[in-house]
Motif scaffolding. Structure first.
Motif, PDB file in Angstrom:
ATOM      1  N   CYS A 413       0.462  -1.183   0.274  1.00  0.00           N
ATOM      2  CA  CYS A 413       0.382  -0.324   0.276  1.00  0.00           C
ATOM      3  C   CYS A 413       0.834   1.082   0.358  1.00  0.00           C
ATOM      4  O   CYS A 413       0.299   1.591  -0.696  1.00  0.00           O
ATOM      5  N   THR A 414       1.734   1.243   1.324  1.00  0.00           N
ATOM      6  CA  THR A 414       2.552   1.881   1.249  1.00  0.00           C
ATOM      7  C   THR A 414       3.686   2.429   0.046  1.00  0.00           C
ATOM      8  O   THR A 414       4.651   1.411   0.110  1.00  0.00           O
ATOM      9  N   VAL A 415       4.730   3.420  -0.036  1.00  0.00           N
ATOM     10  CA  VAL A 415       5.775   3.553  -0.472  1.00  0.00           C
ATOM     11  C   VAL A 415       6.612   4.423  -0.061  1.00  0.00           C
ATOM     12  O   VAL A 415       5.892   6.388   0.293  1.00  0.00           O
ATOM     13  N   ALA A 416       7.937   4.426   0.713  1.00  0.00           N
ATOM     14  CA  ALA A 416       8.725   5.136   0.574  1.00  0.00           C
ATOM     15  C   ALA A 416       9.601   5.959  -0.502  1.00  0.00           C
ATOM     16  O   ALA A 416      10.350   4.904  -1.074  1.00  0.00           O
ATOM     17  N   SER A 417       9.659   7.157  -0.200  1.00  0.00           N
ATOM     18  CA  SER A 417      11.098   7.376  -1.235  1.00  0.00           C
ATOM     19  C   SER A 417      11.831   8.506  -0.226  1.00  0.00           C
ATOM     20  O   SER A 417      11.584   9.154   0.694  1.00  0.00           O
ATOM     21  N   ALA A 418      12.800   8.187  -0.636  1.00  0.00           N
ATOM     22  CA  ALA A 418      14.204   8.951   0.012  1.00  0.00           C
ATOM     23  C   ALA A 418      14.523   9.651  -1.681  1.00  0.00           C
ATOM     24  O   ALA A 418      14.974   9.516  -2.382  1.00  0.00           O
ATOM     25  N   ALA A 419      14.803  11.520  -0.811  1.00  0.00           N
ATOM     26  CA  ALA A 419      15.617  12.221  -2.506  1.00  0.00           C
ATOM     27  C   ALA A 419      17.166  12.720  -1.939  1.00  0.00           C
ATOM     28  O   ALA A 419      17.602  12.436  -0.733  1.00  0.00           O
TER      29      ALA A 419
END
Length: 454
Positions: A413-419
């Motif tokens: 369900c959830t997506v983690a993103s790092a930038a």
């Protein structure tokens, strides 16, 4: 009870029913002006009564005149015209014919019409944002992974941190010495307990996250940093800046099992298929390789199953399709900007989409036919695509630098993103999966209770 409440209750009852239907019921149930000993003339068929009193009697008085065929014809004619009735007098009203109204037609159509599927709401902003100081802004590394035990691992400089998504607790797994770091890749094992940590000095450490202790160090695989990792059961595959891909069996002392050679520059993307039979690798040499474990031999001059040269920039973003076997999605860097779809059985390119910006990461939706991509300059956005039309469903913005890494929660369900802006954001982009309906019970076989003779 006051008069207002009585009036409101009676009016609500009147509005809850169809007026035509209510009148129809009152007339049908009414028994006024009827007597069970007096025939009802309006309900009788006088032509049929006259026939029964005259013509039918003639047939009984002259039986010799009628032949068997004539008698059969007469019976068939009587059945056709409903002349087999025995009663002449009627003591009840005829049942009224149903009245078809526009209201009833609309209501029946509404009952049988299937309900349209509601469009899923996709929040345009992240539901949570965490600081990620010292996150290395390097396109070729892989510093984020969400394990099956619902714990997120992220490498910040020389340290690997664990964030438990179930309670929000943060812990430090390991901090490398300066001569070993920084951390260049992290990858959870399928069990969600053990984790591999790739380092800048060409080594790989294996850790037990539950006991918070190091299990072993894999040496001799590469001559420079290890930027890509992936697991295939007990096999840990590593990709290095030296262009080599190494399969390591972590259960044995001599862990190097196979070495794949095909890339000329750094390997920055590695993904095993769900079957564990095919491996996709992308590199800074703009090449995409498909390796088949059953045919790839270290002694063969050409180990790869397919060498795909369509991308015009580094290939880091790789994602195997969860609902279609032998299909891979790949994304190119800033000089390419394209998402390509491949049939890994034949090596054919099925489709190409120019996204307009650097493709850093790709994730498939586990519940719907959708693909999520993360990008760099100019918008630094996450884009949700409908597959196979590749129509944009949503664009999620919030990062102020290129979105280098993405990882998906175990429930999909959830997506983690790092930038590169040193933030870690969580997006409820794939929604809540539908609850699976229980399978209908199969009908029992006839005579299932009897013993079968073999």
């Amino acid at each position: 009870m006051d008069a207002e409440s009585v009036h409101s209750s009676s009016s609500s009852k009147a509005h809850s029913r169809c007026p035509l239907q209510e009148q129809f019921l009152q007339r049908r149930n009414s028994r006024e002006n009827l007597d069970r000993f007096i025939p009802n003339r309006s309900a009788m068929d006088f032509d049929y009564a006259h026939y029964m009193l005259t013509e039918a009697r003639k047939g009984k008085e002259n039986p010799a005149v009628s032949s068997p065929s004539r008698e059969a014809y007469r019976k068939q004619l009587a059945e056709t015209f409903n002349m087999n009735r025995t009663r002449i007098l009627a003591f009840k009203n005829k049942p009224p014919t149903p009245v078809e109204t526009v209201l009833s037609d609309c209501s029946s159509a509404a009952v049988h019409q299937p309900k349209p599927k509601t469009r899923r709401y996709i929040p345009q902003t992240s539901e949570r944002t965490l600081d990620a100081p010292d996150l290395v802004d390097d396109y070729y590394l892989n510093l984020l992974d969400w394990g099956s035990s619902n714990v997120l691992a992220i490498a910040l400089g020389n340290t690997v941190y664990l964030w438990d998504a179930s309670n929000g607790a943060t812990s430090e797994l390991v901090t490398l010495d300066e001569e070993l770091g920084p951390v260049t890749s992290v990858k959870w094992a399928p069990d969600g307990r053990h984790i591999a940590v790739g380092m800048n000095n060409s080594e790989v450490q294996l850790w037990d996250s539950t006991a918070n202790r190091q299990l072993r160090t894999l040496r001799g695989c590469h001559s420079s940093r290890v930027g890509a990792l992936d697991w295939n059961n007990q096999i840990l595959t590593t990709g290095g800046m030296d262009g080599q891909i190494v399969n390591n069996d972590v259960r044995v002392r001599d862990h190097i099992v196979e070495t794949y050679r095909g890339h000329h520059q750094e390997v920055c993307g590695l993904k095993w298929s769900a079957s564990g039979q095919q491996l996709a690798s992308g590199g800074n040499d703009n090449l995409l390789h498909i390796w088949d474990r059953s045919t790839a031999s270290s002694n063969s001059p050409t180990q790869w199953l397919h060498r795909l040269e369509d991308h015009t920039a580094a290939v880091k973003a790789l994602a195997w399709c969860p609902f279609q076997a032998n299909m891979l999605a790949s994304g190119g860097g800033g000089g390419d900007r394209c998402i390509r779809f491949w049939n890994t059985h034949t090596g054919a390119c099925l489709n190409t989409v120019d996204t307009g910006s650097q493709v850093c990461s790709l994730l498939w939706n586990k519940n719907e036919r959708e693909l999520l991509s993360s990008h760099g300059f100019t918008q630094n956005q996450l884009t949700l695509w409908k597959y196979p039309s590749m129509v944009k469903i949503a664009e999620l913005t919030g990062h102020t630098s290129r979105v280098l890494f993405m990882s998906q929660s175990p429930d999909g369900c959830t997506v983690a993103s790092a930038a590169g802006d040193e933030t870690l954001r969580f997006w409820n982009v794939f929604g809540t999966p539908e609850v699976a309906k229980p399978a209908p019970k199969a009908a029992p076989e006839p005579f299932a209770h009897l013993t079968r003779i073999r």
